[in-house]
Structures are given as C-alpha cells and as structure tokens.
Design an enzyme around this catalytic site. Structure first.
Site, short mmCIF file in Angstrom:
data_model
loop_
_atom_site.label_atom_id
_atom_site.label_comp_id
_atom_site.label_asym_id
_atom_site.label_seq_id
_atom_site.Cartn_x
_atom_site.Cartn_y
_atom_site.Cartn_z
NE ARG A 1 24.80 0.39 -12.09
CZ ARG A 1 24.49 -1.17 -11.30
NH1 ARG A 1 24.66 -2.24 -11.56
NH2 ARG A 1 23.42 -0.89 -11.15
N PRO B 1 16.04 -19.85 -4.37
CG PRO B 1 15.91 -21.55 -6.20
CD PRO B 1 17.14 -21.26 -5.12
NE ARG C 1 25.97 -5.49 -0.99
CZ ARG C 1 25.95 -6.46 -0.19
NH1 ARG C 1 27.42 -5.70 0.64
NH2 ARG C 1 25.09 -7.01 0.23
CD GLU D 1 25.50 -6.37 -6.61
OE1 GLU D 1 26.42 -6.70 -5.57
OE2 GLU D 1 25.29 -6.52 -8.23
N GLY D 2 21.79 -6.69 -1.85
CA GLY D 2 21.64 -5.78 -0.78
C GLY D 2 20.44 -5.24 -0.59
CB THR D 3 16.83 -5.78 0.05
OG1 THR D 3 17.46 -5.79 1.22
CG2 THR D 3 17.05 -6.72 -0.55
C1 LIG Z 1 16.91 -8.16 -11.75
C2 LIG Z 1 18.23 -8.89 -10.74
C3 LIG Z 1 19.07 -8.81 -10.77
C4 LIG Z 1 19.83 -9.70 -9.78
N1 LIG Z 1 21.27 -10.29 -9.97
C5 LIG Z 1 21.80 -11.17 -9.48
C6 LIG Z 1 22.91 -11.79 -9.41
O1 LIG Z 1 23.58 -11.85 -10.86
N2 LIG Z 1 23.42 -13.07 -8.54
C7 LIG Z 1 23.01 -13.43 -7.38
O2 LIG Z 1 23.38 -14.11 -6.69
N3 LIG Z 1 21.84 -12.90 -7.30
C8 LIG Z 1 20.85 -11.69 -8.35
N4 LIG Z 1 19.84 -10.43 -7.51
C9 LIG Z 1 19.18 -10.96 -6.35
C10 LIG Z 1 18.97 -10.22 -5.29
O3 LIG Z 1 20.28 -10.23 -4.86
C11 LIG Z 1 18.21 -10.65 -4.75
O4 LIG Z 1 16.82 -10.34 -4.52
C12 LIG Z 1 18.43 -10.01 -3.15
O5 LIG Z 1 19.54 -10.27 -2.03
C13 LIG Z 1 17.19 -9.73 -2.25
O6 LIG Z 1 17.02 -11.73 -1.89
P1 LIG Z 1 15.24 -11.24 -2.43
O7 LIG Z 1 15.19 -11.18 -3.67
O8 LIG Z 1 15.10 -13.15 -2.35
O9 LIG Z 1 14.55 -10.53 -1.17
P2 LIG Z 1 14.31 -11.77 0.78
O10 LIG Z 1 15.65 -12.26 1.27
O11 LIG Z 1 13.20 -12.09 0.72
O12 LIG Z 1 13.76 -10.52 0.86
C14 LIG Z 1 12.53 -9.81 1.16
C15 LIG Z 1 11.82 -8.58 1.52
O13 LIG Z 1 12.30 -9.30 3.30
C16 LIG Z 1 13.57 -7.77 3.56
N5 LIG Z 1 14.16 -8.41 4.50
C17 LIG Z 1 15.12 -9.76 4.38
N6 LIG Z 1 15.52 -9.99 5.50
C18 LIG Z 1 15.58 -8.80 6.54
C19 LIG Z 1 15.35 -8.48 7.90
N7 LIG Z 1 16.20 -9.44 8.25
N8 LIG Z 1 15.29 -7.39 8.27
C20 LIG Z 1 13.99 -6.62 8.17
N9 LIG Z 1 13.75 -6.93 6.50
C21 LIG Z 1 14.15 -8.26 6.10
C22 LIG Z 1 14.43 -7.27 2.78
O14 LIG Z 1 14.61 -5.94 2.47
C23 LIG Z 1 13.37 -7.48 1.49
O15 LIG Z 1 12.62 -6.35 1.11
C24 LIG Z 1 19.50 -10.07 -8.56
C25 LIG Z 1 17.59 -9.49 -8.67
C26 LIG Z 1 17.24 -9.30 -9.35
C27 LIG Z 1 15.89 -8.68 -9.14
#
Ligand SMILES: Cc1cc2nc3c(=O)[nH]c(=O)nc-3n(C[C@H](O)[C@H](O)[C@H](O)COP(=O)(O)OP(=O)(O)OC[C@H]3O[C@@H](n4cnc5c(N)ncnc54)[C@H](O)[C@@H]3O)c2cc1C
Length: 395
Positions: free
Chosen positions: A100, A144, A254, A374-376
């Site tokens: 998907r 990163p 999403r 796609e947004g946590t």
């Molecule tokens: C398998 C996989 C495929 C992906 N594919 C893509 C892709 O094709 N293109 C792309 O651009 N990205 C992609 N992503 C990235 C994904 O969108 C990001 O991992 C996601 O947006 C979260 O960013 P981060 O991992 O840096 O976490 P962070 O932003 O570092 O967050 C870490 C934790 O802190 C929490 N957090 C952050 N800010 C806040 C806040 N203000 N208040 C409370 N909690 C908070 C988050 O919810 C999370 O639990 C992919 C990720 C994965 C795992």
C-alpha cells in the site's frame, strides 16, 4: 496457513456499508482484493522475512490501476473517485502496508504534486510512466534533523543562471533507492519552500538504502543526498508555493491511510476468527470462550466505527468538502485501531500468532511505521486539539 485462510477472505461489513457504494466501486474493490489474494499473499511473508521489495509488483500495480487511480485519464491515471481510491488502498494494505505504501507514495506524494503543481511538460513526461509502474517515484520531505517539523528543513535550493543548485539530505524516504524521480522540497534563498523533480543519475545525487528495519520490511526505505545537484528550470514545480504544497500531498496520502489501515485490521480479524473456530482447548474451540468473544466482538465494533469514519471522509472528499483536520482524525484513529486489532489477534492465536503462518506480527510491525509516518499519532492529536480549541500546542 495464511494462504489457506486467504481464499475465504471476505472482509467485514457489519453495518452493510456496501449499500453506500456504487457497483463500480464494489467491482474495483473486489478485483483488487482478488489480485492481492493471488499475487501478494503467496509471496509477501517471504519478502518481509527476507527484507525484499517485490519490484515486479510495481508493474502489476500499474496494470490493475492502483497507481494514480484518481489522476485524470489524459495523463494515464484512472480518473476514479476518491472512495474508489480508498477502497484500493484498503485492499492493498490487507496484503501488506509496504505494498500500500508503494501505491500511495506513487499516487499521493509523486503523481499528485506533479499533476497539481507541475507544468504541462512535466505531467506529460512523468505521469503516464508513473501510472504504468515503468517509473518509480519517491517524496523527500523528512530530513535527518527535521521530521515532525518540516518547516525547519535545511535542504537548500539556489538559483544560478538558468538553473538551480540543490544541497542537503532527506531521510526515511520510501522507495528512494529504486526511484527514477524524486519530488524534493527545499528552501530557496528567501527561506521559501519550493518543489523540484530530481532524476536518477543527476550528478551529485545519491539514494542509499536504510537497513535494519523491523517494520515495512517488504518496502525499501532510503536517504536522498544532494551535493551541488544541478536542477534545470524545467524540473522546478512551477505552481508549488510554500509548505502548503507538500502538506496537501500528505493530506491525500493520509486520507488513503485511513482506508488502508482497515485492510490490515480486517486481515488480522479474519485470521483470528477462523483460527479461534478451529483451535480447541479444554475440549472446545477458542471461539467458544467468553473472553475470546469479548475480544472479537470489541474488535469488530472498533473496526466498524473506523470503517464509518473512512467512508464519511470519502464522501466529504468526493464532494470537495474535506478538511486536513478531518483527515488527521481519520488517519490517527484508524491506524491506532488497526494496530490494537493486530496485537489482540496475535494474542488470540497464542504461540502460533507469532509465526509467519499468520499475518499479525507483520501487520503489527508495519503499523508501527504507519502510526509514525505521514504525521505521527501525536502530531495528528495536536491538529485535532488545535481545531477544537483554536490554540496551537505544537511549539
Ligand atoms: C518506514 C518509513 C517510511 C517513511 N517514508 C517517508 C517518505 O517517503 N517521505 C518522507 O518525507 N518521510 C517519510 N518518513 C518519515 C516520517 O514521515 C517521519 O518519521 C515522521 O514525520 C516523524 O518524524 P521523526 O521520525 O523525525 O520523529 P520526530 O519528529 O523526531 O518525533 C519523535 C517523537 O516526538 C513526538 N513529537 C514531535 N513533535 C512533538 C510535539 N510538538 N508535541 C508532542 N510530541 C511531539 C512525535 O510524535 C514522535 O513520537 C517515513 C518514515 C518511516 C518510518
């Protein structure tokens, strides 16, 4: 075991939501379901166990119309409505979230921005090939050092004569190591976010794979690295202006996930129901114990509520009346529901539930990514929180 139960898979439709679908939508859903049973289910466990992406599936996804289903037919898309798109995502994710993801990245994050923000030349050059699966696309927003807060991105694009120079890095990018074209978001000298199309083979561009994932193992994830990459003017998305452009792509993806996650949930529930009817302990089937029935009944109820949410989002989307905050609610609720169902179904099947004979662990591990990308989960809560209070609790 997965194959044995696959042929009896019918999904779940406790409230007869089928009555809300057109004959065409049901036909599309059923034909994708049949393709998944025939072409995905038999191979996907092996792909996930061996961390292998089935590249050949891309062309098949193109053949069944799963790449760009709502993109107009003049560009090779399916010209379908958005409930049909949701149903396709639902069936694909019943196979695997990685399959998907391949279709939703290609559709919502690559074809959609080219269609929405691209020039006529860009649309004609890329969209028909992406629709057929001849080209693979990827979407580079996350970096990163910047995930949930993409507005702080550091990737830079600078005008130099009649071209642009791109520098920076993207991380966690679905399909980047095998992509022919990457939709990349970068800041210009004024700090304004722009979109550009980076093509495989451009000098200074590389896309190494990220290894060691326990999740989405049948999907390739990688980085995007740009070292003075020269981007010709014709590869700039002319109509993408500011962060709202990539965010609109994410809204489309999403929305698809709010449907897709239901496919994974239904696959798990189906296997748990079937196994609990067969497996006997204390002289009777597991399905005959009240505790098992409580679990199954609650999961069916949660699944049905999530299906209603997805369907109503689909109706709003078709009517052009959906808001990003409504999509956030659907993505967050439905992925969490699916993850809970995958874990509970695993438990119902005891030790057998941890094996690759059943899809629970694979779906659950996949959904750990889906609840983050796609947004946590937390970010979507904050979006709903902001919508109900008018207060921004992000920063
Ligand atoms: C398998 C996989 C495929 C992906 N594919 C893509 C892709 O094709 N293109 C792309 O651009 N990205 C992609 N992503 C990235 C994904 O969108 C990001 O991992 C996601 O947006 C979260 O960013 P981060 O991992 O840096 O976490 P962070 O932003 O570092 O967050 C870490 C934790 O802190 C929490 N957090 C952050 N800010 C806040 C806040 N203000 N208040 C409370 N909690 C908070 C988050 O919810 C999370 O639990 C992919 C990720 C994965 C795992």
């Amino acid at each position: 075991m997965q194959n044995r139960y696959a042929t009896s898979y019918r999904g779940f439709d406790y409230l007869n939501l089928d009555a809300e679908l057109t004959d065409e939508q049901k036909l599309i859903r059923d034909s994708v379901r049949a393709w998944v049973t025939q072409s995905v289910v038999p191979i996907i466990e092996d792909c996930a166990q061996n961390n292998k992406f089935p590249r050949e599936l891309f062309n098949q996804l193109g053949e069944i119309g799963a790449l760009g289903p709502y993109i107009p037919t003049e560009y090779g898309g399916g010209g379908l409505d958005l409930i049909s798109y949701g149903l396709i995502m639902q069936e694909l994710e019943r196979g695997d979230s990685g399959v998907r993801s391949a279709a939703s990245v290609q559709t919502s994050l690559v074809m959609y921005p080219i269609w929405k923000y691209g020039s006529e030349e860009q649309k004609n050059k890329f969209l028909p090939k992406l629709a057929k699966g001849e080209f693979i696309g990827c979407f580079g927003l996350t970096e990163p050092s910047h995930g949930s807060d993409p507005s702080s991105m550091e990737t830079k694009i600078k005008k130099q004569g009649d071209k642009y120079i791109l520098n920076g890095a993207k991380m966690w990018i679905t399909n980047s190591p095998i992509a022919d074209v990457a939709v990349v978001w970068a800041k210009n000298e004024e700090g304004f976010i722009m979109g550009c199309l980076v093509e495989k083979g451009m000098k200074g561009f590389s896309a190494p794979e990220i290894k060691n994932k326990w999740s989405l193992r049948a999907s390739i994830t990688g980085e995007l690295i740009f070292e003075d990459v020269e981007i010709p003017e014709e590869n700039i998305l002319p109509n993408a202006k500011g962060l709202k452009a990539p965010l609109s792509c994410l809204s489309s993806a999403r929305y698809g996930i709010s449907w897709g996650s239901m496919g994974a949930a239904m696959d798990c529930l189906h296997h748990a129901v079937e196994y609990s009817k067969e497996r006997k302990q204390f002289g009777k089937p597991l399905a005959g114990f009240q505790l098992t029935q409580k679990k199954l009944a609650e999961m069916l109820t949660d699944l049905t509520k999530a299906q209603l949410l997805a369907l109503q989002l689909g109706k709003l989307n078709n009517a052009g009346k959906i808001t990003p905050a409504q999509i956030s609610m659907g993505k967050r609720n439905n992925v969490e529901t699916a993850l809970r169902i995958a874990r509970e179904c695993r438990q119902i099947c005891g030790a057998m539930g941890i094996t690759g004979d059943f899809p629970f662990m694979r779906h659950a591990m996949n959904l750990e990514s889906v609840i983050t990308y796609e947004g946590t989960h937390e970010v979507h809560l904050l979006i709903t929180g902001m919508d109900i209070t008018g207060e921004n609790a992000f920063g």
